[in-house]
Design an enzyme around this catalytic site. Sequence first.
Site, short mmCIF file in Angstrom:
data_model
loop_
_atom_site.label_atom_id
_atom_site.label_comp_id
_atom_site.label_asym_id
_atom_site.label_seq_id
_atom_site.Cartn_x
_atom_site.Cartn_y
_atom_site.Cartn_z
N CYS A 1 18.27 -32.93 1.65
CA CYS A 1 17.72 -32.41 0.40
C CYS A 1 18.28 -31.02 0.18
O CYS A 1 19.13 -30.55 0.94
CB CYS A 1 16.20 -32.41 0.42
SG CYS A 1 15.49 -31.23 1.58
N ALA A 2 17.81 -30.34 -0.84
CA ALA A 2 18.36 -29.03 -1.20
C ALA A 2 18.31 -28.05 -0.03
O ALA A 2 19.31 -27.44 0.32
CB ALA A 2 17.65 -28.47 -2.42
#
Length: 106
Positions: A10-11
């Site tokens: 994810c980010a």
Amino acid sequence: MAEKVIMLACAAGMSTSMLVSKMRKAAEEQGVDAKIFAVAAAEADERIESEDVDVLLLGPQVRFMEKDFKAKLEPKGIPVGVIPISDYGMMKGDNVLAYADELMKG
């Protein structure tokens, strides 16, 4: 050695940590031997080199990276998918685990 290695990216690697916990719990309840962990998308390439990853799941916020990861990983036989936003938002670890399993089966 875990039967399946599921990596989530994810980010920042943090928003998926709760989802990883729920996926681990679902795996345990279903008797699935799996190593499930999350990394920041920026670290995904190096982790794939150091881990024997069976599937890469991307958080909805990094879905724009799907094409690049597929180009790099599918020739190695590693499927890539984007976690459905509803399952991600609701932290449905069992659904995401099933999705990972579906991707690994082809």
